[in-house]
Design a protein around this motif. Structure first.
Motif, mmCIF file in Angstrom:
data_model
loop_
_atom_site.group_PDB
_atom_site.id
_atom_site.type_symbol
_atom_site.label_atom_id
_atom_site.label_comp_id
_atom_site.label_asym_id
_atom_site.label_seq_id
_atom_site.Cartn_x
_atom_site.Cartn_y
_atom_site.Cartn_z
ATOM 1 N N MET A 140 23.337 -7.388 9.875
ATOM 2 C CA MET A 140 22.313 -8.237 9.291
ATOM 3 C C MET A 140 21.133 -8.330 10.264
ATOM 4 N N PRO A 141 19.942 -8.152 9.732
ATOM 5 C CA PRO A 141 18.763 -8.283 10.599
ATOM 6 C C PRO A 141 18.672 -9.691 11.182
ATOM 7 N N SER A 142 18.020 -9.792 12.282
ATOM 8 C CA SER A 142 17.946 -11.081 12.959
ATOM 9 C C SER A 142 16.947 -12.021 12.289
ATOM 10 N N ILE A 143 17.076 -13.270 12.587
ATOM 11 C CA ILE A 143 16.157 -14.284 12.074
ATOM 12 C C ILE A 143 14.765 -14.024 12.647
ATOM 13 N N ARG A 144 14.703 -13.576 13.867
ATOM 14 C CA ARG A 144 13.423 -13.267 14.490
ATOM 15 C C ARG A 144 12.687 -12.186 13.694
ATOM 16 N N ASP A 145 13.420 -11.160 13.247
ATOM 17 C CA ASP A 145 12.806 -10.098 12.445
ATOM 18 C C ASP A 145 12.307 -10.642 11.112
ATOM 19 N N LEU A 146 13.050 -11.540 10.514
ATOM 20 C CA LEU A 146 12.630 -12.148 9.254
ATOM 21 C C LEU A 146 11.344 -12.948 9.455
ATOM 22 N N LYS A 147 11.281 -13.707 10.543
ATOM 23 C CA LYS A 147 10.065 -14.466 10.843
ATOM 24 C C LYS A 147 8.874 -13.529 11.054
ATOM 25 N N LYS A 148 9.102 -12.427 11.750
ATOM 26 C CA LYS A 148 8.037 -11.447 11.966
ATOM 27 C C LYS A 148 7.577 -10.848 10.643
ATOM 28 N N ASP A 149 8.529 -10.536 9.764
ATOM 29 C CA ASP A 149 8.177 -9.974 8.462
ATOM 30 C C ASP A 149 7.308 -10.934 7.669
ATOM 31 N N VAL A 150 7.691 -12.208 7.642
ATOM 32 C CA VAL A 150 6.909 -13.216 6.924
ATOM 33 C C VAL A 150 5.499 -13.280 7.512
ATOM 34 N N ASN A 151 5.424 -13.324 8.816
ATOM 35 C CA ASN A 151 4.133 -13.422 9.499
ATOM 36 C C ASN A 151 3.261 -12.196 9.236
ATOM 37 N N PHE A 152 3.836 -11.012 9.380
ATOM 38 C CA PHE A 152 3.063 -9.783 9.211
ATOM 39 C C PHE A 152 2.607 -9.588 7.766
ATOM 40 N N VAL A 153 3.500 -9.781 6.810
ATOM 41 C CA VAL A 153 3.161 -9.550 5.406
ATOM 42 C C VAL A 153 2.057 -10.503 4.955
ATOM 43 N N LEU A 154 2.242 -11.775 5.216
ATOM 44 C CA LEU A 154 1.245 -12.745 4.766
ATOM 45 C C LEU A 154 -0.035 -12.641 5.587
ATOM 46 N N LEU B 26 8.352 -20.658 3.328
ATOM 47 C CA LEU B 26 9.389 -19.741 3.805
ATOM 48 C C LEU B 26 9.864 -20.102 5.210
ATOM 49 N N MET B 27 8.965 -20.522 6.067
ATOM 50 C CA MET B 27 9.380 -20.924 7.414
ATOM 51 C C MET B 27 10.278 -22.163 7.367
ATOM 52 N N ASP B 28 9.977 -23.091 6.475
ATOM 53 C CA ASP B 28 10.854 -24.259 6.310
ATOM 54 C C ASP B 28 12.248 -23.823 5.885
ATOM 55 N N LYS B 29 12.311 -22.856 4.968
ATOM 56 C CA LYS B 29 13.615 -22.366 4.513
ATOM 57 C C LYS B 29 14.344 -21.625 5.619
ATOM 58 N N ILE B 30 13.623 -20.873 6.429
ATOM 59 C CA ILE B 30 14.248 -20.146 7.540
ATOM 60 C C ILE B 30 14.851 -21.126 8.541
ATOM 61 N N HIS B 31 14.184 -22.257 8.763
ATOM 62 C CA HIS B 31 14.633 -23.217 9.769
ATOM 63 C C HIS B 31 15.646 -24.235 9.256
ATOM 64 N N GLN B 32 16.106 -24.099 8.027
ATOM 65 C CA GLN B 32 17.137 -25.006 7.522
ATOM 66 C C GLN B 32 18.399 -24.849 8.361
ATOM 67 N N LYS B 33 19.018 -25.955 8.698
ATOM 68 C CA LYS B 33 20.185 -25.914 9.581
ATOM 69 C C LYS B 33 21.514 -25.857 8.825
ATOM 70 N N ASN B 34 21.663 -26.650 7.788
ATOM 71 C CA ASN B 34 22.945 -26.745 7.091
ATOM 72 C C ASN B 34 22.981 -25.790 5.908
ATOM 73 N N VAL B 35 23.260 -24.519 6.214
ATOM 74 C CA VAL B 35 23.335 -23.493 5.182
ATOM 75 C C VAL B 35 24.778 -22.991 5.141
ATOM 76 N N GLU B 36 25.356 -22.983 3.936
ATOM 77 C CA GLU B 36 26.759 -22.575 3.830
ATOM 78 C C GLU B 36 26.946 -21.079 4.048
ATOM 79 N N ASP B 37 26.152 -20.269 3.355
ATOM 80 C CA ASP B 37 26.260 -18.812 3.482
ATOM 81 C C ASP B 37 24.941 -18.285 4.021
ATOM 82 N N ALA B 38 24.898 -18.085 5.324
ATOM 83 C CA ALA B 38 23.642 -17.706 5.985
ATOM 84 C C ALA B 38 23.130 -16.361 5.483
ATOM 85 N N LYS B 39 24.004 -15.410 5.289
ATOM 86 C CA LYS B 39 23.576 -14.072 4.882
ATOM 87 C C LYS B 39 22.867 -14.124 3.525
#
Length: 90
Positions: free
Chosen positions: A1-15, A51-64
């Protein structure tokens, strides 16, 4: 699974690229700070914040599945923003 950091970069770069494309359109068309461009930029910023708020959610049952849904949402919302940008150019 790609890292959370990569997901944050993708959000930042695309937008960020969408916002930059609006600025390029405005410069090329002579419509500096156009109302249409401002609306697209504001929507891109709202999508980024959401999207950043969703990325930073702490109580997630299925992270993937949570992060996969964020990627899918990024793709869908970015496509809509690009469609709006392309409609300006025609």
């Amino acid at each position: 699974m790609p890292s959370i950091r990569d997901l944050k970069k993708d959000v930042n770069f695309v937008l960020g690229d969408i916002i930059e494309a609006v600025y390029i359109w405005e410069a090329g068309s002579g419509n500096k700070e156009s109302e249409e461009g401002t609306v697209i930029i504001d929507e891109a910023i709202e999508v980024y914040d959401d999207l950043m708020d969703k990325i930073h959610q702490k109580n997630v049952e299925d992270a993937k599945s949570h992060f996969n849904s964020i990627r899918k949402e990024l793709e869908e919302k970015a496509t809509k923003l690009i469609d709006k940008l392309n409609s300006l150019e025609s």
